[in-house]
Design an enzyme around this catalytic site. Structure first.
Site, mmCIF file in Angstrom:
data_model
loop_
_atom_site.group_PDB
_atom_site.id
_atom_site.type_symbol
_atom_site.label_atom_id
_atom_site.label_comp_id
_atom_site.label_asym_id
_atom_site.label_seq_id
_atom_site.Cartn_x
_atom_site.Cartn_y
_atom_site.Cartn_z
ATOM 1 N N CYS A 1 66.637 93.072 42.001
ATOM 2 C CA CYS A 1 68.101 92.987 41.984
ATOM 3 C C CYS A 1 68.707 93.584 43.241
ATOM 4 O O CYS A 1 69.553 92.980 43.895
ATOM 5 C CB CYS A 1 68.647 93.677 40.731
ATOM 6 S SG CYS A 1 70.436 93.716 40.714
ATOM 7 N N CYS B 1 70.184 90.006 43.096
ATOM 8 C CA CYS B 1 71.626 90.004 42.779
ATOM 9 C C CYS B 1 72.523 90.581 43.871
ATOM 10 O O CYS B 1 73.537 89.968 44.213
ATOM 11 C CB CYS B 1 71.897 90.828 41.514
ATOM 12 S SG CYS B 1 70.597 90.821 40.310
ATOM 13 N N LYS C 1 72.418 88.767 47.320
ATOM 14 C CA LYS C 1 72.935 87.420 47.026
ATOM 15 C C LYS C 1 74.456 87.450 46.913
ATOM 16 O O LYS C 1 75.158 86.635 47.489
ATOM 17 C CB LYS C 1 72.275 86.908 45.735
ATOM 18 C CG LYS C 1 72.688 85.548 45.241
ATOM 19 C CD LYS C 1 73.904 85.519 44.351
ATOM 20 C CE LYS C 1 73.897 86.425 43.159
ATOM 21 N NZ LYS C 1 73.023 86.053 42.084
ATOM 22 N N TYR D 1 69.739 78.707 38.633
ATOM 23 C CA TYR D 1 70.567 79.760 39.230
ATOM 24 C C TYR D 1 70.367 79.868 40.750
ATOM 25 O O TYR D 1 71.308 79.774 41.530
ATOM 26 C CB TYR D 1 70.167 81.131 38.662
ATOM 27 C CG TYR D 1 70.609 81.450 37.275
ATOM 28 C CD1 TYR D 1 71.713 82.271 37.047
ATOM 29 C CD2 TYR D 1 69.894 81.005 36.170
ATOM 30 C CE1 TYR D 1 72.103 82.630 35.766
ATOM 31 C CE2 TYR D 1 70.272 81.357 34.886
ATOM 32 C CZ TYR D 1 71.380 82.165 34.676
ATOM 33 O OH TYR D 1 71.749 82.519 33.403
ATOM 34 N N GLU E 1 72.956 78.767 43.724
ATOM 35 C CA GLU E 1 73.643 79.860 44.415
ATOM 36 C C GLU E 1 73.387 79.760 45.918
ATOM 37 O O GLU E 1 74.308 79.858 46.731
ATOM 38 C CB GLU E 1 73.176 81.207 43.859
ATOM 39 C CG GLU E 1 73.706 81.438 42.432
ATOM 40 C CD GLU E 1 73.230 82.738 41.791
ATOM 41 O OE1 GLU E 1 72.295 83.371 42.315
ATOM 42 O OE2 GLU E 1 73.810 83.125 40.755
ATOM 43 N N HIS F 1 100.642 85.651 32.482
ATOM 44 C CA HIS F 1 101.065 84.545 33.327
ATOM 45 C C HIS F 1 101.439 85.025 34.720
ATOM 46 O O HIS F 1 102.032 86.092 34.826
ATOM 47 C CB HIS F 1 102.271 83.863 32.653
ATOM 48 C CG HIS F 1 102.705 82.629 33.332
ATOM 49 N ND1 HIS F 1 101.972 81.471 33.320
ATOM 50 C CD2 HIS F 1 103.824 82.376 34.074
ATOM 51 C CE1 HIS F 1 102.617 80.541 34.003
ATOM 52 N NE2 HIS F 1 103.732 81.068 34.474
ATOM 53 N N GLU G 1 94.740 82.543 31.261
ATOM 54 C CA GLU G 1 95.681 82.423 30.145
ATOM 55 C C GLU G 1 95.397 81.162 29.320
ATOM 56 O O GLU G 1 95.755 81.086 28.151
ATOM 57 C CB GLU G 1 97.135 82.446 30.623
ATOM 58 C CG GLU G 1 97.558 81.249 31.433
ATOM 59 C CD GLU G 1 99.004 81.374 31.946
ATOM 60 O OE1 GLU G 1 99.907 81.502 31.116
ATOM 61 O OE2 GLU G 1 99.205 81.352 33.181
HETATM 62 P P1 NDP Z 1 65.701 78.712 36.805
HETATM 63 O O1 NDP Z 1 64.801 78.742 35.648
HETATM 64 O O2 NDP Z 1 67.122 79.075 36.643
HETATM 65 O O3 NDP Z 1 65.659 77.278 37.482
HETATM 66 C C1 NDP Z 1 64.455 76.705 37.865
HETATM 67 C C2 NDP Z 1 64.743 75.302 38.314
HETATM 68 O O4 NDP Z 1 63.576 74.752 38.913
HETATM 69 C C3 NDP Z 1 65.121 74.389 37.181
HETATM 70 O O5 NDP Z 1 66.106 73.513 37.653
HETATM 71 C C4 NDP Z 1 63.810 73.695 36.863
HETATM 72 O O6 NDP Z 1 63.954 72.413 36.326
HETATM 73 C C5 NDP Z 1 63.212 73.556 38.237
HETATM 74 N N1 NDP Z 1 61.756 73.489 38.203
HETATM 75 C C6 NDP Z 1 60.902 74.244 37.493
HETATM 76 N N2 NDP Z 1 59.628 73.919 37.751
HETATM 77 C C7 NDP Z 1 59.676 72.920 38.650
HETATM 78 C C8 NDP Z 1 58.679 72.160 39.307
HETATM 79 N N3 NDP Z 1 57.397 72.366 39.091
HETATM 80 N N4 NDP Z 1 59.085 71.204 40.179
HETATM 81 C C9 NDP Z 1 60.395 70.996 40.426
HETATM 82 N N5 NDP Z 1 61.383 71.687 39.831
HETATM 83 C C10 NDP Z 1 61.023 72.643 38.949
HETATM 84 O O7 NDP Z 1 64.972 79.617 37.902
HETATM 85 P P2 NDP Z 1 65.467 80.277 39.258
HETATM 86 O O8 NDP Z 1 64.275 80.294 40.125
HETATM 87 O O9 NDP Z 1 66.711 79.637 39.748
HETATM 88 O O10 NDP Z 1 65.815 81.747 38.789
HETATM 89 C C11 NDP Z 1 64.890 82.497 38.007
HETATM 90 C C12 NDP Z 1 65.595 83.339 37.007
HETATM 91 O O11 NDP Z 1 66.186 84.445 37.638
HETATM 92 C C13 NDP Z 1 66.743 82.656 36.276
HETATM 93 O O12 NDP Z 1 66.336 81.898 35.181
HETATM 94 C C14 NDP Z 1 67.581 83.824 35.852
HETATM 95 O O13 NDP Z 1 67.082 84.328 34.644
HETATM 96 C C15 NDP Z 1 67.377 84.814 36.978
HETATM 97 N N6 NDP Z 1 68.500 84.783 37.916
HETATM 98 C C16 NDP Z 1 69.737 85.125 37.497
HETATM 99 C C17 NDP Z 1 70.802 85.088 38.361
HETATM 100 C C18 NDP Z 1 72.156 85.447 37.872
HETATM 101 O O14 NDP Z 1 72.272 86.103 36.846
HETATM 102 N N7 NDP Z 1 73.228 85.033 38.566
HETATM 103 C C19 NDP Z 1 70.652 84.694 39.752
HETATM 104 C C20 NDP Z 1 69.307 84.328 40.083
HETATM 105 C C21 NDP Z 1 68.286 84.381 39.191
HETATM 106 P P3 NDP Z 1 64.171 72.154 34.748
HETATM 107 O O15 NDP Z 1 65.560 72.545 34.457
HETATM 108 O O16 NDP Z 1 63.922 70.690 34.623
HETATM 109 O O17 NDP Z 1 63.164 72.974 34.049
#
Ligand code: NDP
Length: 462
Positions: free
Chosen positions: A43, A48, A51, A179, A183, A438, A443
């Site tokens: 983080c 976080c 980012k 995510y 982002e 407002h 709101e």
């Molecule tokens: P996510 O799980 O959010 O997203 C992963 C993405 O990659 C999905 O779109 C998934 O597709 C795709 N994917 C997975 N495997 C493959 C593959 N083999 N080939 C192609 N595409 C693939 O993971 P992130 O890496 O973005 O983030 C990890 C975690 O970290 C998040 O889930 C969250 O818990 C945490 N995080 C939180 C944040 C916040 O609170 N703002 C910011 C950043 C991270 P599909 O949907 O089809 O499975």
């Protein structure tokens, strides 16, 4: 003489591990924390916090453009990536020092070393030291996945490297639709890169409310981000400083960087878990734990991303605190994982808490949906083509608001406050009884009177 060198040994100095160490030390435990990299963990060091600093910095471009409608004439602005990186690094170093100082102030000792189990009560450090501990907490977090091996995978960066690029890529291709992918897509686009998102499914943000998914996509596309769905990257070639990504749909895309953000895996490898009797949860690859974060070994606990439950910093912190209170404070605490608010810091950002419409309709026989999409007041003068989405999902039987989904500036800030009401089981009538403030965007949450959709399940037909 004490039987063990320490009462608690924490592996990992991230947000969860640090909270557990400090609270346990406060309860009188003799605590040691091992961190192999930098105190603060994902983080603070490469997640976080940096980012969010990037998000804030990249959003300035919109502010500069929007200013014209309000009478400002701003001479052509320039952006310097190295300055951003240097200032971000300075802030992260400050936070790392604060984390270190706070742990030490609590009386816990920090070992800048990797720790691996020799047995359930013994840890060997990379410094050569051997420490015996009554209780061990595994808080090693997670790391980026790069998926299956494809030709040229060595050219692909993750979010870890994105924080340290020497220059802003003129063009970047990002694979993923969650995510991190979104982002960073918005961050790079904000700073002026030409961004292409490649996502394997039919729409980004799987798991989020359908209206949120389509709204975010259309807003990102309006900002010039290309989103290609239904395809994956099958290979990456490098020619000099340029990369060509080959896609499963047969096309190829040239860029100056290729980044994958396709999920994260729990850091369970090479910790000696088998020697300690710590089992892995076969369904998600994380460490298997019970409601008190206890693993299959009776003196070993695990919290945060390494358990792969809800990979969010505040969850890890809450789990770490609950562990310390339970084990060292004589006060058993279970973490309630219901109604966790979450945000995607895309631009515009997403704030959400509770159930999506789809989840609510699967769970409740009567569901009322209140939804609005509107032009924010700022756009009337800035001329920006953008809309805000606000949606409340209500259990029609109890009138309880079970979900709130917002896409728009400050959505995360609004949802943090709404999450209190949702957690308190506020009803739609409670929302209606609250006076509007407002003029705000929020709101709308207390002025939507008529459901935009009402679903009543026909139980007899099922
Ligand atoms: P996510 O799980 O959010 O997203 C992963 C993405 O990659 C999905 O779109 C998934 O597709 C795709 N994917 C997975 N495997 C493959 C593959 N083999 N080939 C192609 N595409 C693939 O993971 P992130 O890496 O973005 O983030 C990890 C975690 O970290 C998040 O889930 C969250 O818990 C945490 N995080 C939180 C944040 C916040 O609170 N703002 C910011 C950043 C991270 P599909 O949907 O089809 O499975």
């Amino acid at each position: 003489m004490a039987e063990f060198d320490v009462d608690l040994f924490v592996i990992g100095g991230g947000s969860g591990g640090v909270r557990a160490a400090r609270i346990a030390a406060g309860h009188g435990a003799r605590v040691m924390v091992a961190e192999e990299y930098r105190m603060g963990g994902t983080c603070v060091i490469r997640g976080c916090v940096p980012k969010k600093l990037f998000v804030i910095g990249s959003h300035v471009r919109q502010e500069l453009t929007d200013a014209a409608g309000f009478g400002w004439s701003i001479p052509s602005a320039t952006f310097d990536w190295p300055t951003l990186i240097a200032n971000k690094d300075k802030e992260i170093a400050r936070l790392e020092a604060a984390y270190t100082a706070n742990v030490e102030k609590s009386g816990a000792r920090i070992a800048k070393a990797r720790a691996v189990f020799e047995d359930a009560h013994t840890l060997r450090l990379s410094t050569g030291e051997k420490i015996s501990a009554n209780v061990v907490l595994i808080a090693t977090g997670g790391a980026p996945n790069h998926g299956a091996a494809i030709p040229g995978l060595e050219h692909v960066i993750s979010s870890n490297e994105a924080f340290h690029l020497e220059q802003l890529p003129r063009r970047i291709l990002i694979q993923g639709g969650g995510y991190i992918a979104l982002e960073f897509a918005c961050i790079f686009a904000g700073f002026g890169s030409d961004v292409t998102v490649v996502y394997r499914g039919d729409n980004i943000l799987r798991g989020f409310d359908e209206d949120v998914r389509s709204h975010v996509r259309s807003e990102m596309e309006k900002e010039g981000i290309t989103i290609l769905t239904g395809c994956t990257v099958t290979g990456v070639d490098k020619h000099g400083k340029e990369y060509t990504s080959h896609l499963s749909n047969g096309s190829s895309i040239a860029s100056d960087q290729v980044m994958f953000a396709i999920g994260r895996h729990p850091n369970v490898a090479n910790l000696g878990l088998e020697k300690a009797g710590v089992a892995i949860n076969p369904s998600n690859g994380g460490i298997a734990v019970d409601h008190f974060s206890k693993t299959s070994a009776p003196n070993i606990y695990a919290i945060g991303d390494v358990t792969h439950r809800f990979n969010l910093t505040p969850v890890a912190i809450r789990e770490g605190h609950a562990f310390a209170d339970t084990v060292f404070g004589k006060r058993p605490v279970q973490v309630d994982h219901a109604d966790i608010p979450t945000a995607v810091f895309s631009q515009p950002e997403v704030g959400t808490v509770g159930l999506t419409e789809t989840q609510a309709r699967a769970q409740f026989s009567h569901v009322d949906v209140y939804k609005t999409s509107f032009r924010p007041i700022k756009s009337t003068m800035s001329g920006r083509d953008t809309r805000v989405l606000m949606k409340l999902v209500v259990d029609g039987t109890t009138d309880r608001v079970v979900g709130c989904h917002i896409v728009g500036d400050t959505a995360a800030e609004i949802v943090q406050a709404v999450a209190i009401a949702v957690k308190m089981k506020a009803t739609k009538a409670d929302f209606d009884a609250t006076l509007a403030l407002h003029p705000t965007a929020a709101e709308e949450l207390v002025t939507m009177r008529t459901p935009t959709a009402r679903y009543v399940r026909d139980e007899a037909a099922e």
